[in-house]
Structures are given as structure tokens and as C-alpha cells.
Design a protein around this motif. Structure first.
Motif, PDB file in Angstrom:
ATOM      1  N   GLU A  23       0.843  -1.254  -0.159  1.00 25.50           N
ATOM      2  CA  GLU A  23       0.008   0.072   0.121  1.00 25.50           C
ATOM      3  C   GLU A  23       0.948   1.213  -0.072  1.00 25.50           C
ATOM      4  N   CYS A  24       1.987   1.298   0.799  1.00 25.66           N
ATOM      5  CA  CYS A  24       2.677   2.494   1.012  1.00 25.66           C
ATOM      6  C   CYS A  24       3.841   2.749   0.359  1.00 25.66           C
ATOM      7  N   PHE A 180       0.627   2.450  10.987  1.00 25.30           N
ATOM      8  CA  PHE A 180       1.826   3.092  10.851  1.00 25.30           C
ATOM      9  C   PHE A 180       2.573   2.572  10.006  1.00 25.30           C
ATOM     10  N   TYR A 181       3.467   3.292   9.281  1.00 25.52           N
ATOM     11  CA  TYR A 181       4.657   2.824   8.025  1.00 25.52           C
ATOM     12  C   TYR A 181       5.501   3.629   8.198  1.00 25.52           C
ATOM     13  N   CYS A 182       6.779   3.285   8.167  1.00 25.09           N
ATOM     14  CA  CYS A 182       7.983   4.084   8.192  1.00 25.09           C
ATOM     15  C   CYS A 182       9.016   3.277   7.190  1.00 25.09           C
ATOM     16  N   CYS A 183       9.449   4.083   6.068  1.00 23.94           N
ATOM     17  CA  CYS A 183      10.758   3.291   5.355  1.00 23.94           C
ATOM     18  C   CYS A 183      11.739   3.969   5.668  1.00 23.94           C
ATOM     19  N   ILE A 184      12.814   3.313   5.811  1.00 24.35           N
ATOM     20  CA  ILE A 184      14.228   3.880   6.103  1.00 24.35           C
ATOM     21  C   ILE A 184      14.966   3.356   5.260  1.00 24.35           C
ATOM     22  N   ASP A 185      15.906   4.437   4.462  1.00 24.11           N
ATOM     23  CA  ASP A 185      17.024   3.893   3.716  1.00 24.11           C
ATOM     24  C   ASP A 185      18.306   4.124   4.353  1.00 24.11           C
ATOM     25  N   PRO A 186      18.929   3.327   4.957  1.00 23.45           N
ATOM     26  CA  PRO A 186      19.951   3.576   5.956  1.00 23.45           C
ATOM     27  C   PRO A 186      21.292   3.842   5.222  1.00 23.45           C
ATOM     28  N   VAL A 187      21.232   3.673   3.783  1.00 26.19           N
ATOM     29  CA  VAL A 187      22.502   3.798   3.072  1.00 26.19           C
ATOM     30  C   VAL A 187      22.374   5.620   2.998  1.00 26.19           C
ATOM     31  N   ALA A 188      21.383   6.214   2.414  1.00 22.32           N
ATOM     32  CA  ALA A 188      21.194   7.595   1.999  1.00 22.32           C
ATOM     33  C   ALA A 188      20.889   8.078   3.384  1.00 22.32           C
ATOM     34  N   SER A 189      20.477   7.694   4.454  1.00 23.60           N
ATOM     35  CA  SER A 189      20.129   8.232   5.783  1.00 23.60           C
ATOM     36  C   SER A 189      18.787   9.027   5.534  1.00 23.60           C
ATOM     37  N   ALA A 190      17.767   8.275   4.829  1.00 24.09           N
ATOM     38  CA  ALA A 190      16.464   8.984   4.489  1.00 24.09           C
ATOM     39  C   ALA A 190      15.575   8.237   5.020  1.00 24.09           C
ATOM     40  N   MET A 191      14.457   8.791   5.517  1.00 21.58           N
ATOM     41  CA  MET A 191      13.215   8.298   6.061  1.00 21.58           C
ATOM     42  C   MET A 191      11.804   8.997   5.888  1.00 21.58           C
ATOM     43  N   SER A 193       7.356   8.476   6.480  1.00 22.53           N
ATOM     44  CA  SER A 193       6.601   7.826   7.413  1.00 22.53           C
ATOM     45  C   SER A 193       5.229   8.453   6.892  1.00 22.53           C
ATOM     46  N   ARG A 194       4.071   7.566   7.367  1.00 25.67           N
ATOM     47  CA  ARG A 194       2.802   7.943   7.244  1.00 25.67           C
ATOM     48  C   ARG A 194       1.802   6.841   7.881  1.00 25.67           C
ATOM     49  N   ALA A 195       0.705   7.291   8.345  1.00 25.25           N
ATOM     50  CA  ALA A 195      -0.384   6.508   9.062  1.00 25.25           C
ATOM     51  C   ALA A 195      -1.514   6.649   8.200  1.00 25.25           C
ATOM     52  N   LEU A 196      -2.153   5.494   8.058  1.00 21.38           N
ATOM     53  CA  LEU A 196      -3.233   4.959   7.258  1.00 21.38           C
ATOM     54  C   LEU A 196      -4.446   5.450   8.028  1.00 21.38           C
ATOM     55  N   PRO A 197      -5.532   5.962   7.149  1.00 24.51           N
ATOM     56  CA  PRO A 197      -6.688   6.313   7.810  1.00 24.51           C
ATOM     57  C   PRO A 197      -7.415   4.924   8.352  1.00 24.51           C
ATOM     58  N   ALA A 199      -9.999   3.551   8.289  1.00 29.41           N
ATOM     59  CA  ALA A 199     -10.921   2.563   7.587  1.00 29.41           C
ATOM     60  C   ALA A 199     -10.079   1.807   6.505  1.00 29.41           C
ATOM     61  N   ARG A 200      -8.832   2.424   5.947  1.00 27.97           N
ATOM     62  CA  ARG A 200      -7.744   1.675   5.160  1.00 27.97           C
ATOM     63  C   ARG A 200      -7.277   0.648   5.921  1.00 27.97           C
ATOM     64  N   GLN A 201      -6.964   0.996   7.182  1.00 30.99           N
ATOM     65  CA  GLN A 201      -6.107  -0.062   8.078  1.00 30.99           C
ATOM     66  C   GLN A 201      -6.999  -1.132   8.253  1.00 30.99           C
ATOM     67  N   ALA A 202      -8.643  -0.946   8.683  1.00 26.40           N
ATOM     68  CA  ALA A 202      -9.213  -2.072   8.680  1.00 26.40           C
ATOM     69  C   ALA A 202      -9.410  -2.882   7.459  1.00 26.40           C
ATOM     70  N   TYR A 203      -9.391  -2.256   6.280  1.00 24.06           N
ATOM     71  CA  TYR A 203      -9.362  -3.275   4.828  1.00 24.06           C
ATOM     72  C   TYR A 203      -8.416  -3.834   5.087  1.00 24.06           C
ATOM     73  N   ILE A 204      -6.889  -3.384   5.272  1.00 24.44           N
ATOM     74  CA  ILE A 204      -5.790  -4.199   5.245  1.00 24.44           C
ATOM     75  C   ILE A 204      -5.916  -5.419   6.403  1.00 24.44           C
ATOM     76  N   GLU A 205      -6.412  -5.143   7.318  1.00 25.11           N
ATOM     77  CA  GLU A 205      -6.564  -6.342   8.491  1.00 25.11           C
ATOM     78  C   GLU A 205      -7.544  -7.440   7.915  1.00 25.11           C
TER      79      GLU A 205
END
Length: 224
Positions: A23-24, A180-191, A193-197, A199-205
Motif C-alpha cells: 500500500e505504502c 503506521f508505516y515508516c520506510c528507512i534507507d540506511p545508506v542514504a540516511s533517508a526516512m 513515514s505515514r499513518a493510514l486512515p 478505514a484503510r487499516q481495517a481493510y488491510i486487516e
């Protein structure tokens, strides 16, 4: 398997995590299949994905106890199991309804400590013989509590020296907790994040639940 047991089922947790990543994550490419070491592979895209819970032994024991005994009466749980567990148990209505790794409120500030411990363990694993290697080796860490901004900054600061000690490192690293979603690129030191609404979280579950019930997910089973 009861509905309570499925909440803690390892494969169901993996499916929920993979759905959240799909999704993210802008870098997601369809074609993942169930595997072992790592948990999911996408040979065509050159991606391996390992998924693990960022918890300590006490949290792990609490989850295992919940997975096996939720819904049972106190008499239905072996006495040695109850004696060994030092956390909290809620027997509402005469049945085990909730399990906590500690008596009272769970101490805060543990998320990143557990994340770093899990990362160290998986870095050793991905560099060991027998673990499948890919051009892109990703790691998803499942948290019990969403990390604070300060914890995320602390993790980003500590992750680079840990990875530099190994010839092969994970990139990207996902931190996941519910919606809650967070994507970290340790090589580029980039991060990012976002939190799904909700309703969308319930759909994923709900989708993860349906996928888990569809099959046992043996090695080679296609996710998408």
C-alpha cells in the motif's frame, strides 16, 4: 484456529505487513511468493523480504501465550505456564481475554531498543550461509507501539554504524505497527513515514485475515 489465535498467527502477521508495504512503498513490485530465509521473495524484481517482530523474550512469551490460550479458562491453561509468566492476564468472564508482558502499564520508550536488537539479529542472519541473497534485501520490523519522532531519529542515527560492520545490509528497513508505516534507507540516511486512515487499516486487516484463511501458505505460494 479461533479468531483470537489468528490475530497472533505468524503468517497472518506477515500477510498484514506485506499488504501495508504494498500500500505504502513506492518501490513495491508485484510478484512476491512465500519462502524461508527470507520470508518472502520476488525473484523477478530481485527482492527478498524478511519480516520479524521487534520484541524481547518477555513480549514474545506473552504473544505465544495469547496465541495458544486466549479464550480458555484458567483451569484450561497448564499451571507451569501460569507460574512462569510474570506479566498480566485478564480473565474477564472466566476466560483469558488479554495478555500483557508486564503487570500494569507497559513501560514506554522500548520500541527502538527492541528494533535495534531485532536488527542486530537479522543482520547476522542475512550475512550467514543458507540465507538467500538478493540485489535488494529488505527487512520489516513489526512494533507493538508506534515509535515517536524522537525514537525514529534515534534509530536513524544508530542504524548506519550497525550495518557498516557487515558486508551485506538491509535496504530498505520498514517499521510497521497497525496502520503506521515508516520506510528507512540506511545508506542514504533517508526516512519517510505515514499513518493510514482507520478505514484503510481495517481493510488491510480484513484482507490479511481472508488471505490467511485461503490456504496454509507453503513455500512458493503466490501473494500477488
Amino acid at each position: 484456529m479461533s479468531a483470537d489465535e489468528r490475530r497472533f498467527d505468524k503468517t497472518r502477521l506477515e500477510l498484514s505487513a506485506l499488504l501495508l508495504i504494498r500500500e505504502c512503498w513506492p518501490g513495491y513490485i508485484p510478484g512476491f511468493r512465500k519462502s524461508e530465509s527470507p520470508d518472502w521473495v520476488n525473484p523477478a524484481a530481485g527482492i527478498g523480504l524478511e519480516i520479524t517482530q521487534a520484541i524481547d523474550n518477555q513480549h514474545g512469551y506473552a504473544l505465544a501465550l495469547a496465541y495458544r490460550y486466549l479464550g480458555r479458562s484458567r483451569d484450561g491453561i497448564p499451571a507451569p505456564v501460569l507460574r512462569r509468566f510474570t506479566g498480566g492476564l485478564d480473565f474477564s468472564g472466566g476466560r483469558l481475554r488479554a495478555v500483557s508482558p508486564s503487570q500494569g502499564p507497559v513501560p514506554g520508550g522500548q520500541s527502538i531498543r527492541f528494533v535495534l536488537q531485532a536488527l542486530d539479529k537479522k543482520l547476522r542472519l542475512v550475512n550467514a550461509d543458507g540465507f538467500q541473497k538478493f540485489p535488494l534485501n529488505a527487512l520489516a520490523l513489526l512494533l507493538q507501539v508506534p515509535p515517536s519522532e524522537a525514537e525514529l531519529s534515534d534509530f536513524l542515527e544508530q542504524i548506519r554504524p550497525r550495518g557498516s560492520a557487515y558486508p551485506l545490509r538491509f535496504r530498505p528497513i520498514f517499521l510497521l505497527c497497525g496502520g503506521f508505516y515508516c520506510c528507512i534507507d540506511p545508506v542514504a540516511s533517508a526516512m519517510s513515514s505515514r499513518a493510514l486512515p482507520p478505514a484503510r487499516q481495517a481493510y488491510i486487516e480484513a484482507t490479511a485475515e481472508a488471505l490467511r484463511l485461503r490456504q496454509e501458505w507453503p513455500a512458493g505460494a503466490a501473494f500477488d
